[in-house]
Design a protein around this motif. Structure first.
Motif, PDB file in Angstrom:
ATOM      1  N   PRO A  22       8.949   0.229  -2.826  1.00  0.00           N
ATOM      2  CA  PRO A  22       7.590  -0.134  -2.609  1.00  0.00           C
ATOM      3  C   PRO A  22       6.983   1.311  -2.170  1.00  0.00           C
ATOM      4  O   PRO A  22       7.587   2.126  -1.299  1.00  0.00           O
ATOM      5  N   ASN A  24       2.859   3.073  -1.067  1.00  0.00           N
ATOM      6  CA  ASN A  24       1.671   2.789  -0.603  1.00  0.00           C
ATOM      7  C   ASN A  24       0.684   3.274  -1.562  1.00  0.00           C
ATOM      8  O   ASN A  24       0.349   4.529  -1.596  1.00  0.00           O
ATOM      9  N   TYR A  25       0.032   2.479  -2.224  1.00  0.00           N
ATOM     10  CA  TYR A  25      -1.159   2.827  -3.302  1.00  0.00           C
ATOM     11  C   TYR A  25      -2.559   3.126  -2.703  1.00  0.00           C
ATOM     12  O   TYR A  25      -3.249   3.103  -3.618  1.00  0.00           O
ATOM     13  N   GLU A  29      -5.919   3.786  -5.010  1.00  0.00           N
ATOM     14  CA  GLU A  29      -6.716   2.826  -5.352  1.00  0.00           C
ATOM     15  C   GLU A  29      -8.192   3.187  -5.062  1.00  0.00           C
ATOM     16  O   GLU A  29      -9.312   2.717  -5.395  1.00  0.00           O
ATOM     17  N   ARG A  70      -1.108  -3.818 -11.414  1.00  0.00           N
ATOM     18  CA  ARG A  70      -0.332  -3.794 -10.411  1.00  0.00           C
ATOM     19  C   ARG A  70      -0.647  -4.655  -9.423  1.00  0.00           C
ATOM     20  O   ARG A  70      -1.858  -4.692  -8.965  1.00  0.00           O
ATOM     21  N   SER A  72      -0.274  -5.894  -5.298  1.00  0.00           N
ATOM     22  CA  SER A  72       0.077  -5.146  -4.102  1.00  0.00           C
ATOM     23  C   SER A  72      -0.204  -6.162  -2.902  1.00  0.00           C
ATOM     24  O   SER A  72      -1.015  -7.156  -3.261  1.00  0.00           O
ATOM     25  N   SER A  80      -1.570  -0.667   1.013  1.00  0.00           N
ATOM     26  CA  SER A  80      -1.379  -1.364  -0.313  1.00  0.00           C
ATOM     27  C   SER A  80      -0.049  -1.159  -0.826  1.00  0.00           C
ATOM     28  O   SER A  80       0.195  -0.123  -1.574  1.00  0.00           O
ATOM     29  N   ILE A  81       0.847  -2.012  -0.565  1.00  0.00           N
ATOM     30  CA  ILE A  81       2.334  -1.788  -0.977  1.00  0.00           C
ATOM     31  C   ILE A  81       2.663  -2.590  -2.233  1.00  0.00           C
ATOM     32  O   ILE A  81       2.377  -3.614  -2.543  1.00  0.00           O
ATOM     33  N   ARG A  82       2.845  -1.767  -3.170  1.00  0.00           N
ATOM     34  CA  ARG A  82       3.182  -2.022  -4.672  1.00  0.00           C
ATOM     35  C   ARG A  82       4.564  -2.997  -4.717  1.00  0.00           C
ATOM     36  O   ARG A  82       5.503  -2.840  -4.005  1.00  0.00           O
ATOM     37  N   ASP A  85       4.400  -4.249 -11.226  1.00  0.00           N
ATOM     38  CA  ASP A  85       3.601  -3.775 -12.181  1.00  0.00           C
ATOM     39  C   ASP A  85       4.164  -3.829 -13.406  1.00  0.00           C
ATOM     40  O   ASP A  85       5.114  -4.263 -13.821  1.00  0.00           O
TER      41      ASP A  85
END
Length: 181
Positions: A22, A24-25, A29, A70, A72, A80-82, A85
């Protein structure tokens, strides 16, 4: 807008076999080429387990493009943890055996398979879905020209539109688990 020369990054290094890690996006974003949908803070835990998919209604000014969706889990601090996707090349939206280029501006329906996942979105967290056309480090950016993806050297900036109205209900399918009572 999607510029293949400035594609949104995919934070994992697939050459290091990190596909299930995972990331962090949160910062990705914030880019103007990433469309973000975020729920309100959850009033209770929400558990999911199984295959996730998205249905996307979209139009592009290009003859070909990619769509990445994706999912999250966003915590109280905004991380924001993926979780999962999926990506699809527009020319293969109907068939891999018979690719078909886009008619620029025409709304198309895309079924995008995402990875299987099990997760509990905790109370106070948010569910986030992002849509973009780039995934640098995951796939080569689609040049959007409609020519051979392997040999094309030119690129076209594409104007992308996502639809989510009554006639075009873009959505994500989450395999909800029953609540324990």
């Amino acid at each position: 807008m999607f510029d293949p020369l400035d594609a949104a990054p995919y934070l994992l290094d697939l050459s290091e076999n990190e596909n299930s890690v995972p990331e962090n996006y949160r910062e990705v974003e914030k880019r103007p080429d990433v469309l973000v949908y975020t729920s309100e803070p959850l009033q209770e835990d929400v558990a999911i387990a199984g295959e996730i998919s998205a249905v996307l209604y979209a139009a592009s000014s290009a003859r070909d493009t990619d769509w990445l969706v994706r999912l999250s889990d966003v915590d109280e601090e905004g991380n924001s943890i993926r979780l999962s996707d999926g990506i699809i090349c527009a020319r293969y939206r109907h068939s891999f055996a018979e690719p078909k280029l886009l008619e620029p501006g025409q709304i198309e329906r895309y079924e995008i398979r995402m990875g299987k996942i099990a997760n509990v979105f905790e109370k106070g967290h948010r569910i986030r879905v992002c849509v973009t056309s780039g995934a640098e480090n995951f796939s080569f950016p689609n040049p959007n020209t409609g020519t051979d993806l392997a040999t094309e050297t030119e690129t076209v900036v594409a104007r992308q539109h996502i639809y989510h109205d009554e006639q075009h209900p873009s959505h994500i399918r989450l395999p909800l688990l029953p609540k324990n009572r």
